[in-house]
Every structure is written in C-alpha cells, then in structure tokens.
Design a protein around this motif. Sequence first.
Motif, PDB file in Angstrom:
ATOM      1  N   MET A   1       0.708  -1.062   0.057  1.00 26.80           N
ATOM      2  CA  MET A   1      -0.001  -0.047  -0.106  1.00 26.80           C
ATOM      3  C   MET A   1       0.977   1.313  -0.075  1.00 26.80           C
ATOM      4  O   MET A   1       1.889   1.420   0.642  1.00 26.80           O
ATOM      5  N   GLN A   2       0.505   2.289  -0.862  1.00 26.49           N
ATOM      6  CA  GLN A   2       1.349   3.305  -1.219  1.00 26.49           C
ATOM      7  C   GLN A   2       0.504   4.339   0.047  1.00 26.49           C
ATOM      8  O   GLN A   2      -0.685   4.800  -0.242  1.00 26.49           O
ATOM      9  N   VAL A   3       1.334   4.918   0.842  1.00 23.38           N
ATOM     10  CA  VAL A   3       0.447   5.958   1.918  1.00 23.38           C
ATOM     11  C   VAL A   3       0.722   7.402   1.224  1.00 23.38           C
ATOM     12  O   VAL A   3       1.795   7.490   0.842  1.00 23.38           O
ATOM     13  N   PRO A   4      -0.345   8.188   1.151  1.00 22.41           N
ATOM     14  CA  PRO A   4      -0.303   9.662   0.579  1.00 22.41           C
ATOM     15  C   PRO A   4       0.448  10.488   1.391  1.00 22.41           C
ATOM     16  O   PRO A   4       0.783  10.413   3.020  1.00 22.41           O
ATOM     17  N   THR A   5       1.229  11.572   0.688  1.00 24.54           N
ATOM     18  CA  THR A   5       2.083  12.522   1.511  1.00 24.54           C
ATOM     19  C   THR A   5       0.877  13.449   1.748  1.00 24.54           C
ATOM     20  O   THR A   5       0.296  14.027   0.958  1.00 24.54           O
ATOM     21  N   VAL A   6       0.997  13.884   3.089  1.00 22.78           N
ATOM     22  CA  VAL A   6      -0.108  14.746   3.586  1.00 22.78           C
ATOM     23  C   VAL A   6       0.433  15.802   4.393  1.00 22.78           C
ATOM     24  O   VAL A   6       1.933  15.571   4.928  1.00 22.78           O
ATOM     25  N   THR A   7      -0.155  16.933   4.903  1.00 27.04           N
ATOM     26  CA  THR A   7       0.497  17.745   5.763  1.00 27.04           C
ATOM     27  C   THR A   7      -0.394  17.630   7.327  1.00 27.04           C
ATOM     28  O   THR A   7      -1.492  17.807   7.190  1.00 27.04           O
ATOM     29  N   PRO A   8       0.490  17.311   8.257  1.00 25.18           N
ATOM     30  CA  PRO A   8      -0.396  16.839   9.356  1.00 25.18           C
ATOM     31  C   PRO A   8      -1.013  18.197  10.073  1.00 25.18           C
ATOM     32  O   PRO A   8      -1.785  17.805  10.757  1.00 25.18           O
ATOM     33  N   ALA A   9      -0.551  19.028   9.913  1.00 27.84           N
ATOM     34  CA  ALA A   9      -0.829  20.169  10.608  1.00 27.84           C
ATOM     35  C   ALA A   9      -2.216  20.728  10.463  1.00 27.84           C
ATOM     36  O   ALA A   9      -3.080  21.106  11.226  1.00 27.84           O
ATOM     37  N   ALA A  10      -2.813  20.421   8.992  1.00 33.58           N
ATOM     38  CA  ALA A  10      -4.146  20.477   8.734  1.00 33.58           C
ATOM     39  C   ALA A  10      -5.101  19.626   8.949  1.00 33.58           C
ATOM     40  O   ALA A  10      -6.311  20.007   8.964  1.00 33.58           O
ATOM     41  N   MET A 106      -4.458  -5.199   1.523  1.00 29.33           N
ATOM     42  CA  MET A 106      -3.230  -5.229   1.293  1.00 29.33           C
ATOM     43  C   MET A 106      -2.613  -6.573   1.214  1.00 29.33           C
ATOM     44  O   MET A 106      -3.148  -7.468   1.877  1.00 29.33           O
ATOM     45  N   SER A 107      -1.468  -6.907   0.810  1.00 24.08           N
ATOM     46  CA  SER A 107      -0.927  -8.254   0.902  1.00 24.08           C
ATOM     47  C   SER A 107      -0.393  -8.271   2.377  1.00 24.08           C
ATOM     48  O   SER A 107      -0.120  -7.264   3.196  1.00 24.08           O
ATOM     49  N   GLU A 108      -0.098  -9.614   2.803  1.00 21.06           N
ATOM     50  CA  GLU A 108       0.274  -9.886   4.042  1.00 21.06           C
ATOM     51  C   GLU A 108       1.537  -9.135   4.467  1.00 21.06           C
ATOM     52  O   GLU A 108       1.838  -8.826   5.437  1.00 21.06           O
ATOM     53  N   ASP A 109       2.409  -9.309   3.354  1.00 26.77           N
ATOM     54  CA  ASP A 109       3.833  -8.576   3.424  1.00 26.77           C
ATOM     55  C   ASP A 109       3.732  -7.061   3.569  1.00 26.77           C
ATOM     56  O   ASP A 109       4.443  -6.421   4.446  1.00 26.77           O
ATOM     57  N   PHE A 219       2.988   9.184  11.280  1.00 26.61           N
ATOM     58  CA  PHE A 219       3.064   7.703  10.520  1.00 26.61           C
ATOM     59  C   PHE A 219       1.702   7.213  10.680  1.00 26.61           C
ATOM     60  O   PHE A 219       1.166   6.607   9.652  1.00 26.61           O
ATOM     61  N   CYS A 220       1.026   7.023  11.922  1.00 25.41           N
ATOM     62  CA  CYS A 220      -0.314   6.422  12.107  1.00 25.41           C
ATOM     63  C   CYS A 220      -1.275   7.083  11.063  1.00 25.41           C
ATOM     64  O   CYS A 220      -2.122   6.640  10.574  1.00 25.41           O
ATOM     65  N   TYR A 221      -1.085   8.411  10.977  1.00 27.42           N
ATOM     66  CA  TYR A 221      -1.914   9.100  10.229  1.00 27.42           C
ATOM     67  C   TYR A 221      -1.909   8.762   8.778  1.00 27.42           C
ATOM     68  O   TYR A 221      -2.912   8.585   8.218  1.00 27.42           O
ATOM     69  N   GLN A 222      -0.758   8.682   8.398  1.00 27.31           N
ATOM     70  CA  GLN A 222      -0.443   8.207   6.786  1.00 27.31           C
ATOM     71  C   GLN A 222      -1.240   6.704   6.717  1.00 27.31           C
ATOM     72  O   GLN A 222      -1.980   6.525   5.485  1.00 27.31           O
ATOM     73  N   VAL A 223      -0.726   5.861   7.607  1.00 28.55           N
ATOM     74  CA  VAL A 223      -1.451   4.747   7.505  1.00 28.55           C
ATOM     75  C   VAL A 223      -2.881   4.559   7.442  1.00 28.55           C
ATOM     76  O   VAL A 223      -3.682   3.891   6.690  1.00 28.55           O
ATOM     77  N   VAL A 224      -3.605   5.314   8.389  1.00 30.00           N
ATOM     78  CA  VAL A 224      -5.162   5.299   8.470  1.00 30.00           C
ATOM     79  C   VAL A 224      -5.789   6.011   7.177  1.00 30.00           C
ATOM     80  O   VAL A 224      -6.753   5.385   6.572  1.00 30.00           O
ATOM     81  N   MET A 225      -5.023   7.240   6.753  1.00 27.43           N
ATOM     82  CA  MET A 225      -5.600   7.775   5.346  1.00 27.43           C
ATOM     83  C   MET A 225      -5.292   6.813   4.435  1.00 27.43           C
ATOM     84  O   MET A 225      -6.188   6.631   3.454  1.00 27.43           O
ATOM     85  N   GLY A 226      -4.352   5.816   4.089  1.00 24.34           N
ATOM     86  CA  GLY A 226      -4.236   5.068   3.176  1.00 24.34           C
ATOM     87  C   GLY A 226      -5.534   3.889   3.356  1.00 24.34           C
ATOM     88  O   GLY A 226      -6.052   3.724   2.274  1.00 24.34           O
ATOM     89  N   LEU A 227      -5.564   3.410   4.373  1.00 20.41           N
ATOM     90  CA  LEU A 227      -6.749   2.353   4.666  1.00 20.41           C
ATOM     91  C   LEU A 227      -8.138   2.956   4.453  1.00 20.41           C
ATOM     92  O   LEU A 227      -8.951   2.619   3.700  1.00 20.41           O
ATOM     93  N   MET A 228      -8.380   4.410   4.696  1.00 25.60           N
ATOM     94  CA  MET A 228      -9.634   4.983   4.462  1.00 25.60           C
ATOM     95  C   MET A 228      -9.809   5.103   2.980  1.00 25.60           C
ATOM     96  O   MET A 228     -10.860   4.826   2.289  1.00 25.60           O
TER      97      MET A 228
END
Length: 247
Positions: A1-10, A106-109, A219-228
């Motif tokens: 899974m590719q996680v998006p690049t985001v701005t955490p402040a906003a 996503m894949s198990e790996d 990092f958690c934010y990026q993961v959750v956004m990717g899953l969403m």
Amino acid sequence: MQVPTVTPAATAPALADGKAAPSPAPAAAAAAGDTSPEGRAQRQRERARRQREVGSKELKREYVGTMTVEQHLTINDPNVASSALRFLALTDRTLYLLKTMGVRMMSEDQCETLRDTLAAKIQEYCEESKKALSAANALLGDNRQADFHWIIPVYCAPALNETFQAKDRHLFPLIEAINAWDSTIAVINELEFNGKASFKQVDEVRSKERRLFSDISYFCYQVVMGLMRKSAPQPATAAAPAAPAVA
C-alpha cells in the motif's frame, strides 16, 4: 500500500474519529494567513487543542465486539499529558485497523511492513524514555546523598487521569514509556527545585518526548488515511465503447 503524502498540521485532528475536522474558530481562521511567529504559535496551539479534544473522545470510545485490556493513565506533567491525549488514541486505533482492515486491503507482506515500521517507532520512543529516566535518576541520587537539606516537591494533582481500553499489545510498552517520560520530568523538576538543574533541561526533555511521539502519530495518520482511501467506494467507470463492426 502506498500511503499519501499529507500535511499533518491541517488534517491530523480528523483521524481519531474518521470524521472531517470542525471548522476553525474565528480567531484561528484569522490567524491562518498570519505568517508572524505569533500567528504560527496561535495555529500550533489551536491544532494541539483540537487534537486533544479528538484524542480524548477516541480514548472513551467503545469498540463493540473487540477484545480489549483496560489501561489507566495518570500523568502529572501537562506537556506529556498533552502528548498522550493527542497521539495515544490514534496509535491504538492504527494498530487495531491494521489488524482488522489491513489484511483485507493489502498483501500480508505489506501489512506486516507497516506494523514493523510502527513497532520500530514505538520502540525508539520507549528506549529513549528509559535512557532519559536512567540519566535523571543517576543525577538525582548523587545530589540527594550530598545534600542533607534536600527539598522533595510533589504535584498537587495529575494533569491527566484517564481509563481506556487498549486494543493492541504494542500499546503496553508505549504506556510504560509515557509514564517514564513523565517520571523523568518530575525528577528534573526536583533537581531544579534544589538548584541542580535548569528549566531549559526540563524543556529539552519535553521537546524530545513530543518530537518522538509526533513521529509515531504522523506515521499512524498516513497509514489510516491510506486504509480509508482503499475502503472508500470507487466511482463507476464508463462502459468501454463498442468495437467497430468488421466489414
């Protein structure tokens, strides 16, 4: 899974409950275009306030049908308490979502790589907390033995006193580390009370704790956004045009 690049402040405050962040207050909106140090400080305070509010609600949230372990947090230092409110619930939710949703999207790996990366960041936070507390206790012991008139200050009340349900085993060492950072600051404050440390040293520990926990949270934010994004319904694609008839 590719996680998006985001701005955490906003956007980070929207994570804990999966909803869009509320519209900023008039004062915060007015400061949004202010590039002065005061304006930036105001935006940072407003962001931290929103994250604390969302994090507090998430800690109280009950996940029906989910096995949890009750944990209690009693944090004395207001800065560490703020970090716990802002980042702990999001970390717990991310670990939970990786277990429940990651294996389906996503894949198990890929899922294991994300969990390993998050675990490594948590481990760094934990190891640094142990080092800081060990160094502070060593300094405290040396000074206490040399001073018969040593002053021992105490907190009047904790800054955070919260019970919540942990949904993943990786949260246990993280909670232990939060308490270690809190204890480190208490020790350095005691040293400062007796003229053996400075407020700058206290601030340095607070800043390091916040930086390490912020790294976990981002990092958690990026993961959750990717899953969403992966779980969002995909728009229907237009039907392919019919092939031309063969003469």
